[in-house]
Design a protein around this motif. Sequence first.
Motif, PDB file in Angstrom:
ATOM      1  N   PRO A  18       0.810  -1.220   0.000  1.00  0.00           N
ATOM      2  CA  PRO A  18       0.000   0.000   0.000  1.00  0.00           C
ATOM      3  C   PRO A  18       0.843   1.270   0.000  1.00  0.00           C
ATOM      4  O   PRO A  18       0.480   2.246  -0.656  1.00  0.00           O
ATOM      5  CB  PRO A  18      -0.796  -0.103   1.299  1.00  0.00           C
ATOM      6  N   ASN A  34       2.081   1.822  -3.464  1.00  0.00           N
ATOM      7  CA  ASN A  34       0.946   2.263  -4.267  1.00  0.00           C
ATOM      8  C   ASN A  34       0.609   3.711  -3.976  1.00  0.00           C
ATOM      9  O   ASN A  34       0.290   4.485  -4.867  1.00  0.00           O
ATOM     10  CB  ASN A  34      -0.280   1.410  -3.954  1.00  0.00           C
ATOM     11  N   MET A  35       0.681   4.061  -2.688  1.00  0.00           N
ATOM     12  CA  MET A  35       0.320   5.411  -2.270  1.00  0.00           C
ATOM     13  C   MET A  35       1.202   6.444  -2.974  1.00  0.00           C
ATOM     14  O   MET A  35       0.709   7.463  -3.445  1.00  0.00           O
ATOM     15  CB  MET A  35       0.473   5.525  -0.763  1.00  0.00           C
ATOM     16  N   TYR A  79      -0.075   6.694  -6.408  1.00  0.00           N
ATOM     17  CA  TYR A  79      -1.350   7.416  -6.463  1.00  0.00           C
ATOM     18  C   TYR A  79      -1.145   8.921  -6.299  1.00  0.00           C
ATOM     19  O   TYR A  79      -1.927   9.714  -6.794  1.00  0.00           O
ATOM     20  CB  TYR A  79      -2.283   6.961  -5.338  1.00  0.00           C
ATOM     21  N   SER A  80      -0.079   9.297  -5.563  1.00  0.00           N
ATOM     22  CA  SER A  80       0.076  10.710  -5.246  1.00  0.00           C
ATOM     23  C   SER A  80       0.376  11.533  -6.497  1.00  0.00           C
ATOM     24  O   SER A  80       0.295  12.750  -6.475  1.00  0.00           O
ATOM     25  CB  SER A  80       1.166  10.908  -4.200  1.00  0.00           C
ATOM     26  N   CYS A  88      -3.182  11.168  -0.977  1.00  0.00           N
ATOM     27  CA  CYS A  88      -1.967  10.358  -0.984  1.00  0.00           C
ATOM     28  C   CYS A  88      -0.738  11.258  -1.010  1.00  0.00           C
ATOM     29  O   CYS A  88       0.248  10.995  -0.319  1.00  0.00           O
ATOM     30  CB  CYS A  88      -1.945   9.430  -2.191  1.00  0.00           C
TER      31      CYS A  88
END
Lengths: 321, 446
Positions: free
Chosen positions: A44, A47-48, A51-52, A284
């Motif tokens: 995660p 991924n974060m 995503y940011s 994010c």
Amino acid sequence: MKTKNGRNVGFGQWLRTYEGQKLYVSILFLLIPLALLVLFTFVPAVNMVGYSFQERDQFGVDPKFVGFENYKTIFTNPDYFITFKNSLYYLAGSFVQQIVALLVASILCSKIRAKGFFKGVLFFPYLMNGVAVSIIFLRFFTKGNPPLTQEGTLNSVLALFGAEPVRWFDPANTFLVNCCLVFVSIWRYIGFDIIMYIGAIQSISPDLYEASNLDGANPFQQFRYIVFPSIKPIVSLQLILAVKGAISVFEIPYIITGGNYGSSTFVIKTIETAFKKKQVGLACAMAVVLLVIIIVVTLIQKYFFREGDDKPAKSTKKEAA
Amino acid sequence: MNKKRIISAMLACVVSMSAAAALSGCDSSSEGSSGKSAKKSEDGKAVLEVLTHRTDRVDDGSLDEMTKAFEEENNCDVQYVAYQDYTGTIATRMGTDDYGDVLMIPDDVELKDLGNFFEPLGTYDEMSATYRWADRKMDADKNVYGIAYGGNAVGVLYNKKVWSDAGITDLPKTPDEFLADLQLIADKTDAIPYYTQYADASWTITQWQSLVLSATGDPEYENKLLTDKLDLFAEDGGYYPVYKLMFDLFSTPSVIEEDHMTTEWESSKVWMGEGKIGTMMMGSWAIAQFREQAENPDDIGYMPVPITAADGKQYAETAPDYCVGVSKHADNKELAKKYVEWFTGESGFAEKEGMIPAKKDSALPDNLSEFENAEFFEKAATPEELVGKFNEIDTKSGVGVYNGDTDNFKIKLAEAAFAGKGEDEFKAIIAAENEKWAAARDEILG
């Protein structure tokens, strides 16, 4: 494969030796926690970061790559930037907190009665749940709504002295609101600082006091020239931790004001951005900013700790030489 | 020796894993017994599992009581399962095939996906003749998958006794009258004329948003905002009068409580019942809850939105609560459909809750008796090419018309009003929102 004794054995046999067992049992035991850690923390987190750089909603339906746009928003949009300003209140508050804690710790290290009792009382708020503390202070600062509710604790006490009830959470005065919240934060965390300082002060050799007494030093001089230099590393550590604390304040303002009245903090804003405004990409990016700040602060903290450990080691080496 | 160690290590692993498996296994099998495997109860009756969000009515047994008639008639056993966090829990259950026989359709399911989860109950043309809000859970082929169990009208909650004690005989029709009446209550009674419940601002302030359509009286207003590219806060629209009223109200310290941060939601129900609070902005869902807490339930009244539309009439939007649907994986679909029909119709559940029943021929609940001069209407369906666009613009722009986060314009307006910042601040805030909205709209609609 070689065993400890240097005998050459096959892999299957090696597995049955002590080292072999140590290895595979460790792997087996570590497998599950590591899998969980990777699955629920590292994946995660990676991924974060991805995503940011995107503009995406909570379902992640066709996200769009926007580069550093989200980061730009955080540092330019006043709605987001103001939370850094609010962090300054907590940072300033923590300086006050350190000074008071040091003072109380010095007093508690001198010859007074019922030291243990006072230590316990002062440390107690730190053990309490943050939610409970917040609810207590919500009552404490209540400005009543007559005829529905009574004045809160603080106003009732003030009334005993003939003062007019004060509206502590005044939307027209965000400075006062933030100061009240910082006060709660100090009240809650000061016990921990006091205990840290007491520990540091007590580790100073009593010989030094005795010597300074013979030389005719007064208590202030003792503090200035003996106590303070000895506990300097702890003071700097506490100040660094204060930066970390100031940026990640959450539960106290979230429960008392819900982030309203200009008291929103960085973490509150992150949560709202993700789950109320559903701008997951932006949230994010905020989380990444927070992560980076915390990492930097932690590295500085580690550096200071290392300094503390290394110095005595170096000096002993010199002596040996 | 070594072998023994290996075996014991292996054994430890196996035991711990199987223990975990057994635990989860236990769980699912017990779940199954209430859902799948025991579709027939002990005495051979068909079992219908109904998932609902109404924990209150399941816990106090009134739903079971009410359902007895249906059970006898159809020789079946209806089992209710209520979830506190309904949308969250149901989303997880809907990841499997076992999500009850009848359930409240969560709003997270997109309209085009309805057919993957639910049984069609009929076509729009059939259903709309009998039911209100038939278009709410309908796919592009006009199949209807859910019927609302009841609906709400938009209005203002107030204590009739407080208002009449202040000498008010006619309900206010315009914002000015509303504010004047509240001032009258402040002057003539001891009650707090309007209670903001600002401590829970994140949801209480969003109650204002529901007034917007009623203020315009135009079922198409939301669509027009997109097609005609109107300003979000155009003065002749719906947003401006509603939020101007909110701003003016919150700017008048004499008619609202003194300390907004320490308002109490549960207590406010009692206080309004006791006549200590005059008015609150709440949907009609709140009426039943406030009446339950009141000394004299008849004191709690509900009035139309005190804003008159451009054509000189007062309007009240009606909106459905959850829609009830039948799971695609239900064992006894006919019975389940029968239950939906019964629950939304003759069960009388909506009437008992003071909600508007879904059946068109049923009478309005008596808590809407003061709406005789107001005209009811339902929000128009969104044309296909605009479906989802409103929410998309809303999220993208960060305006958040239904939200109550701390940067939201509602919170900004309220706090500017509390701080007495005056008209210019109001204009500045709405101008900024107009701009954000227009930028996102032009980007998305082109």
